[in-house]
Design a protein around this motif. Structure first.
Motif: not given
Lengths: 278, 309
Positions: B167-175, B177-185
């Motif tokens: 779900p999109r929200t996982y991505r948005d939530g992590a970003l 919180l200040g995570a980088t794209r790679w950390q999010t992935i």
């Protein structure tokens, strides 16, 4: 190493993986075509092979491939499209449909050598067809059935519900609706699945060797054995009969597969455009 | 009347695949099981001597089982990181235009006949392996490397689907919180898509385990327990493929019995993968290409979608 650097390194690795994948495909195609094209000529396509294929062309194997591929599709397409229509238009999700789905998915995962063994023991031996075009085509038909069912299902599901409602509203029966509204609209998707299945039939070897045989002749009847291009290529290469002829046959195989994929992709793009514009 | 007849006809069509699965199971087992009983299951599975023309003949497939496991694990070891990387790139990073370019490439990889792959292994990779590492060249390493490429399409397509399904929200939530794209992935998306990714690995294993012609061409077909990745070996499939042409009597039954073992392995893998994804997975891309293409055109506003709200 801070997290920005970590990201840069990670992304670089991902891109590297993608480049590597494309590169591998490029190497395969360039190598086979590069080695094969110099030995390729119109004569190679139209001449009869001599000395097990050491001399001459591959004409009968081209005919064998086309005959086997076409016959397997003639057998598989009505069954596959019929199954897809049943699963999408004639039933709701139920234990029965999940059993059908399990069958389709498992069939898709069965290795070709198992199909070969089955085709040999059932069609060739038990039903007495011998190594023949028919036994090979029946085996291949079972192999490509899951692909045809799945692509047809997806194409049929992509037809908007409103089309069906209008059709019913005009008083059409279920089959009239399917035949005049659903199938014509799903046709490009269904054809894409059929083309890709043909590609699979062209490239298959393990199942074909044990069911259609390896006889280097024109299939004169449904019960005559035959040899496909892929089988011919395999025999040329593994028995070391003639490397140049193997390269040339490989080039013909690759070109065939390329054409099949390009056509399928063109169809996908075109029909997507049509479907979305509606 | 006609309507009902057509309904029944379509029902029959839909039953064909499960019926043929049943037929395949029945006939393979019927041809193979008697020999397993004759030789004894333990002897059949754990005896490493395969000597069908001996007196008495020996039918032990342990060496082939080990060969199959080595080759399959090798293919997974190389293929999974590569495939997962490409899947992540396609699902999260690459621009849509590139995705549309790479996808046909992967479809083409899936479409190339296995004899061509085997031939590439035989003529390019095997001499290379011989020069670089020594040994006969036709080896577990060679076969595993080529099989890794062959299973890429299954791994990429199913993993990519799994990643896109997060779900999109996982991505948005992590970003957020200040995570980088790679950390999010790596910390959010990949773990969330775990079951789909594992399913792709299992289906890739099934493909590697079941591959026949390519393996025959690359593995050297030595009937021995491989001791290093540079040794030749035989697999369950390659032995069937090589010997079916001339086997008869008990020998032929033994090949069918090998088929029984292979079939059981594959069915276990299929069922595992199905259980993992929660739904039955189709191991080839075809269907999702269609869906992705529609989404691509829509996203880019190249065509108007009247169905969208």
């Amino acid at each position: 190493m801070n997290r920005q650097q970590a990201q840069r390194i990670a992304f670089a690795m991902l891109w590297l993986a993608a480049v590597l994948t494309i590169l591998v495909l490029a190497v395969i195609i360039v190598y086979i075509l590069g080695q094969g094209l110099p030995h390729l000529s119109l004569g190679f396509l139209l001449e009869w092979p001599h000395a097990q294929g050491r001399e001459g062309g591959i004409f009968p194997t081209i005919i064998g491939t086309l005959a086997l591929g076409a016959l397997s599709l003639v057998l598989a397409v009505p069954l596959g499209v019929g199954a897809a229509i049943f699963l999408t238009e004639y039933t709701r999700p139920s234990p029965l449909t999940s059993i059908m789905r399990f069958g389709t998915d498992s069939l898709a995962g069965v290795p070709s050598i198992i199909f070969g063994l089955f085709g040999f023991i059932f069609f060739v031996t038990r039903l007495g067809m011998g190594w023949s075009l028919l036994a090979g085509a029946l085996t291949l038909a079972l192999m490509v059935l899951p692909t045809i069912i799945r692509t047809s299902e997806e194409a049929i599901r992509a037809v908007p519900m409103a089309f069906r409602e209008v059709s019913y509203g005009l008083g059409a029966s279920r089959w009239q609706m399917v035949r005049t509204v659903v199938l014509p609209n799903a046709l490009p998707g269904i054809i894409t699945g059929i083309i890709l299945s043909f590609g699979r039939a062209v490239g298959e070897t393990a199942a074909v060797i044990f069911t259609a045989g390896t006889a280097l002749n024109l299939p004169s009847s449904l019960f005559a054995p035959t040899r496909t291009m892929a089988t011919h290529f395999y025999i040329l290469a593994i028995e070391g009969i003639s490397l140049p002829k193997a390269y040339a046959t490989g080039a013909v195989l690759i070109i065939t597969i390329l054409i099949i994929n390009v056509v399928a992709n063109a169809l996908i793009t075109r029909s997507v455009l049509r479907a979305v514009r509606r | 009347m006609k309507e009902r007849l057509i309904g029944y006809l379509l029902l029959v069509c839909a039953l064909v695949s499960i019926l043929s699965l049943g037929l395949i199971t029945f006939f393979i087992f019927e041809a193979g099981l008697p020999l397993i009983f004759k030789v004894g299951l333990r002897n059949f599975l754990f005896n490493a001597t395969w000597y069908p023309s001996g007196k008495p003949p020996q039918f032990g497939i342990a060496a082939m089982i080990v060969g199959s496991i080595w080759v399959t694990l090798g293919a997974i070891l190389v293929g999974v990181p590569l495939g997962l990387a490409v899947a992540i790139l396609l699902a999260e990073i690459a621009p849509p235009a590139l995705v549309m370019l790479v996808r046909p490439v992967i479809q083409l990889l899936a479409g190339i006949p296995s004899v061509i792959y085997g031939f590439i292994g035989l003529t390019i990779l095997a001499p290379l392996v011989r020069q670089l590492f020594g040994g006969p060249g036709l080896s577990v390493l060679t076969a595993a490397l080529v099989l890794a490429i062959m299973i890429l399409p299954s791994i990429i397509s199913i993993s990519e689907d799994a990643l896109r399904a997060v779900p999109r929200t996982y991505r948005d939530g992590a970003l957020a919180l200040g995570a980088t794209r790679w950390q999010t992935i790596w910390r959010v998306l990949v773990p969330a898509a775990r079951s789909g990714i594992v399913a792709s690995v299992i289906l890739g294993m099934g493909r590697a385990l079941g591959e026949t012609m390519a393996v025959i061409m690359m593995l050297g077909n030595a009937l021995q327990l491989p001791r290093s990745p540079l040794d030749s070996a035989t697999t369950l499939t390659s032995n069937i493929g090589l010997e079916m042409a001339y086997a008869s009597g008990d020998h032929r039954s033994a090949l069918f019995a090998t088929g029984v073992v292979l079939f059981l392995f594959i069915m276990v893998l299929n069922i595992l993968a199905n259980a993992l994804t929660g739904q039955l997975v189709f191991w080839q891309r075809r269907v999702s290409i269609w869906r992705a293409a529609v989404n691509f055109w829509r996203r880019n506003g190249l065509v108007r979608d009247r169905r969208a709200p």
